[in-house]
Design an enzyme around this catalytic site. Sequence first.
Site, short mmCIF file in Angstrom:
data_model
loop_
_atom_site.label_atom_id
_atom_site.label_comp_id
_atom_site.label_asym_id
_atom_site.label_seq_id
_atom_site.Cartn_x
_atom_site.Cartn_y
_atom_site.Cartn_z
N GLU A 229 0.87 -1.18 0.00
CA GLU A 229 0.00 0.00 0.00
C GLU A 229 0.91 1.22 0.00
O GLU A 229 1.47 1.59 1.03
CB GLU A 229 -0.92 -0.02 1.22
N CYS A 263 -1.51 9.59 2.66
CA CYS A 263 -1.27 9.10 1.30
C CYS A 263 -2.46 9.35 0.39
O CYS A 263 -2.34 9.24 -0.83
CB CYS A 263 -0.94 7.61 1.33
#
Length: 501
Positions: A229, A263
């Site tokens: 991720e 993010c």
Amino acid sequence: MTKPAEVSVRPGDKVSADSHSLNELLEIQQAAFIRDGIPDAKTRIDRINRLGQLLLDNEAEICAALNADFGTRPRDVSVAADIAGSMIDLTHQRRHVAEWMEETNVAKLQGLLGFKQRLRHDPLGVVGVMGPWNFPLNLTFVPAGSAFAAGNRVLMRPSSITKTTTELIARLAPDYFSIEELAVVTSAHGNGSDFAKLPVDHMFFTGSPEVGASVAQEAAKNLVPVTLELGGKNPAIVDLDTDITEAANFLADARMINGGQVCLCPDYVFVPESKVGEFVEKVIARWTANYPTIAENSQYTSTINAKNFNRIVGLIDDAVELGATKQQVIPAGEVLPDADARKIPPTVLTGVKAGMKIEEDEVFGPVLTVYPYRNQSEAIDKINSAGHPLTMYWVGDDNARLAHLADHTRSGSISGNDFALHLVSGGLPFGGVGRSGMGNYHGRFGFETFSHARAVTVSSLPLSFAESMSAPFTKKDVRATNMQVKLWKFLNGRAARKSAR
């Protein structure tokens, strides 16, 4: 080296992971997994419950640790993201695990004819979870919950950058888990590279693309599958007829979540050319209203450390030196950026061009770059040239232009008119594509990430495939082979003719 057969660590013993090396912890969990077999639903649910209880019982201490690690981090952010935010998916896993783990009969009719086909959802064994510093609990506890739902043991390594929080979780974990179930690893066990070298059954990593590539390389040496991720420069597009005030307020707020250190924060935004000035003005107005003070404001999240502070300031300075224009919100009487408090003022950049470092680097801070566009193809070309982002923001109606954007770009997800709402849905995956990651989790997607889909067939058919595919091949076998070829030619030709209509 402690041998698995000699280890006897049972729930309730409160043995700290610090009592063992990395390899010993892995051996302990591997031995326990083999000894106990595949856990039932009750055991899995209990482990998920204890994971959530660890967070909820210690909320105040956790928030204080996070505030100490960041310098300034609002309790509201820590609760919403790292505690309550974790509970959303943990609760979903707990409610559905009994259903998900059931063996599935995939061909009932064929089974009646003598060809039984079942699908098992088996655990992998021991899962390694490596977490980042920006949400050090959510991004370790949520994948750990998915791994527990799938029936695995977990070695967890939260970020060493958030040292206070990691040490707190390592100290608390033995009150809730045997190290056979969950072991929290700290820098005392080595660095992240050491952890990535472990021959676990699955490695889950959240962090930067550069470190993710290194983790994948280390895992590949042991043929360990990975879920990555990663980050990415997330674009936003303001549609042609969208209310500019609403668009500016939304993107100004989304950029500043956790001080921009997410993010999923929008990194750059495309605004209709004629509305760029108004958009920037509205963003600055929103930030001015939201942050009347910054340097001493406990609700303004600090940049995590000096390294990242200097990196972000450097990106702004480089862009300005090469011709970009910056507009910043600096309250009267304050001197910002403030290196001691690690506070960088909210910043809008315009006139950013190729060759500026901020064009390439994910900012991960309170900076929003604004580009004008005249037609959607300009924005799409720019997005596609920058690599595939973790998410993409659309500000406007659910219309044909959104569909066109989705059809002509790639991203981990698309978020319309709000910040990353797919995170709170049990029915949607979270994950990237290309440089923003591989694999996904949340909801059933997390359960499947940490499970092995295991096929089981049992035949009582009157014919044998083994016999028909091994010598000697009789005239009867040759006729059957020729019939197969003829049949498939007919079916495939019919399908080709149908699709050509």
